[in-house]
Scaffold this motif. Structure first.
Motif, PDB file in Angstrom:
ATOM      1  N   ALA A 251       8.768   7.282   6.088  1.00 45.65           N
ATOM      2  CA  ALA A 251       9.000   6.836   4.614  1.00 45.65           C
ATOM      3  C   ALA A 251       9.288   7.812   3.597  1.00 45.65           C
ATOM      4  CB  ALA A 251       7.198   6.537   4.398  1.00 45.65           C
ATOM      5  N   SER A 255      12.586   7.701   1.366  1.00 45.53           N
ATOM      6  CA  SER A 255      12.316   8.085   0.038  1.00 45.53           C
ATOM      7  C   SER A 255      13.406   9.075  -0.231  1.00 45.53           C
ATOM      8  CB  SER A 255      11.107   8.840  -0.467  1.00 45.53           C
ATOM      9  OG  SER A 255      10.294   7.700  -0.329  1.00 45.53           O
ATOM     10  N   PRO A 265      12.722   6.348  -6.437  1.00 49.12           N
ATOM     11  CA  PRO A 265      11.475   5.809  -6.027  1.00 49.12           C
ATOM     12  C   PRO A 265      10.078   6.251  -6.402  1.00 49.12           C
ATOM     13  CG  PRO A 265      12.448   6.978  -4.303  1.00 49.12           C
ATOM     14  CD  PRO A 265      13.286   7.112  -5.297  1.00 49.12           C
ATOM     15  N   GLU A 268       4.407   7.460  -4.813  1.00 47.85           N
ATOM     16  CA  GLU A 268       3.482   6.924  -3.872  1.00 47.85           C
ATOM     17  C   GLU A 268       4.126   6.182  -2.849  1.00 47.85           C
ATOM     18  OE1 GLU A 268       3.482   6.345  -7.107  1.00 47.85           O
ATOM     19  OE2 GLU A 268       3.178   3.934  -7.509  1.00 47.85           O
ATOM     20  N   LEU A 269       5.447   5.753  -3.153  1.00 46.51           N
ATOM     21  CA  LEU A 269       5.909   5.143  -1.991  1.00 46.51           C
ATOM     22  C   LEU A 269       6.110   5.760  -0.808  1.00 46.51           C
ATOM     23  CD1 LEU A 269       8.628   2.708  -3.398  1.00 46.51           C
ATOM     24  CD2 LEU A 269       6.449   2.206  -2.580  1.00 46.51           C
ATOM     25  N   SER A 272       4.021   4.896   1.858  1.00 48.41           N
ATOM     26  CA  SER A 272       3.672   3.377   2.331  1.00 48.41           C
ATOM     27  C   SER A 272       4.670   3.170   3.577  1.00 48.41           C
ATOM     28  CB  SER A 272       4.177   2.615   1.279  1.00 48.41           C
ATOM     29  OG  SER A 272       5.531   2.725   0.832  1.00 48.41           O
ATOM     30  N   ILE A 276       7.762  -1.690   2.936  1.00 53.94           N
ATOM     31  CA  ILE A 276       7.586  -1.561   1.538  1.00 53.94           C
ATOM     32  C   ILE A 276       8.884  -0.788   0.907  1.00 53.94           C
ATOM     33  CG2 ILE A 276       6.054  -0.806  -0.259  1.00 53.94           C
ATOM     34  CD1 ILE A 276       3.802  -1.966   1.488  1.00 53.94           C
ATOM     35  N   LEU A 277       9.280  -0.005   1.557  1.00 56.08           N
ATOM     36  CA  LEU A 277      10.303   0.945   1.205  1.00 56.08           C
ATOM     37  C   LEU A 277      11.479   0.163   0.905  1.00 56.08           C
ATOM     38  CD1 LEU A 277       9.472   4.355   2.490  1.00 56.08           C
ATOM     39  CD2 LEU A 277      10.466   4.251   0.158  1.00 56.08           C
ATOM     40  N   TRP A 280      11.362  -2.193  -1.877  1.00 57.50           N
ATOM     41  CA  TRP A 280      11.466  -1.689  -3.360  1.00 57.50           C
ATOM     42  C   TRP A 280      13.282  -1.270  -3.304  1.00 57.50           C
ATOM     43  CZ3 TRP A 280      13.825   2.884  -4.929  1.00 57.50           C
ATOM     44  CH2 TRP A 280      13.545   3.158  -6.302  1.00 57.50           C
TER      45      TRP A 280
END
Ligand code: GLU
Length: 299
Positions: A251, A255, A265, A268-269, A272, A276-277, A280
């Protein structure tokens, strides 16, 4: 496959494991294909056996999978495509667009002037072989003075083909096909409509468009993303000591790749899941946000 379906691709050379620079190229080509509801293909550019690292091709595919990439169809391996390259070369020979050359590397270096990417061969063998030697390379006759193309990220280019590139090799004297030929044959075979790749290949693009034109093949649309470099400005690679991607911090690495490509981004991503990334990023990807530089420091 209908050519009007967006078809993108990622074409790693299995010279070592994936690193941050290769992740960025994979992410950019993947997201651009996905937001266009397109297909995304993977092609292993394993033409050069001695430069390959045993096991790297499988390792790359496993790492892509772990990072949540989903490719369409079977992976294409260039090492299995010699017949197709041979047939294309034969077609170019029949059309008089290539000629054999038996100048040694040394001789070329002595007579050539410097171009944008290595020596520009002055066409010594265009009218017939100049030396006795068993092995020959095959060169493409670069008769175009200029080639203009537009890159979706980097803008407009005008390459002076004869002056800065010259007659380039399609098949080397050792029997290996050159990247320029293989990539054109394979992009056409896979119906690639959009190429998104590193800006280190900008100078190759005009040669590829010239070959497509000669072979009456459609040209894909090109987008060249900045090359990720270390602090010394060197492209991240196995040779410059780039760290292999780990699957322990996916993750965080994804990011970082998004940030490199101009996305923002939420922090907090980083904690995750990759799903979810990706979700997004699918909602936020915009090629226009990618910095229009040819290289960028990656940390
Ligand atoms: N195999 C090349 C690389 O790993 C990419 C070629 C391309 O995308 O056209 O840099």
């Amino acid at each position: 496959m209908s050519p009007d379906i967006y078809t993108g691709r990622y074409a790693p050379s299995p010279t070592g494991p994936l690193h941050f620079g290769s992740l960025v190229a994979a992410v950019a080509s993947y997201l651009d294909a996905r937001i266009h509801q397109g297909r995304w293909l993977v092609r292993m550019e394993d033409l050069d056996k001695p430069r390959e690292m045993p096991g790297a091709a499988d390792d790359i595919l496993r790492t892509l999978e772990a990072y949540g990439f989903e490719w369409d169809g079977e992976v294409m391996y260039q090492s299995q495509r010699h017949e197709a390259y041979e047939a294309t070369l034969a077609q170019l020979i029949a059309n008089g667009q290539v000629y054999s050359c038996n100048c040694s590397r040394r001789e070329v270096a002595d007579i050539a002037h410097a171009g944008i990417e290595g020596p520009v061969y002055p066409g010594l063998c265009r009218d017939g072989l100049s030396r006795e030697r068993d092995t020959v390379a095959w060169r493409f006759k670069t008769d175009a003075a200029h080639l203009l193309f537009r890159d979706r990220i980097q803008g407009q280019f005008d390459h002076r083909m004869q002056r800065d590139i010259g007659d380039f090799v399609l098949k080397r004297a050792d029997g290996k096909f050159a990247y320029q030929l293989a990539v054109v044959v394979d992009d056409a075979e896979q119906n690639i409509s959009h190429v998104v790749r590193g800006a280190d290949l900008l100078n190759s693009t005009s040669r590829q468009i010239l070959l497509q034109y000669s072979l009456q093949l459609p040209s894909p649309v090109y987008a060249h993303i900045p090359v990720a470099t270390n602090l010394a400005g060197e492209k991240l690679s196995k040779q410059t000591g780039a760290e292999a991607l780990s699957t322990d911090n996916k993750a965080q690495m994804l990011s970082r790749a998004f940030v490199f490509l101009g996305l923002n981004p939420p922090s907090e991503l980083c904690h995750s899941s990759v799903d979810i990334l990706w979700q997004w990023a699918n909602e936020h990807w915009q090629l226009e946000k990618v910095p229009s530089q040819t290289q960028l420091i990656s940390d």
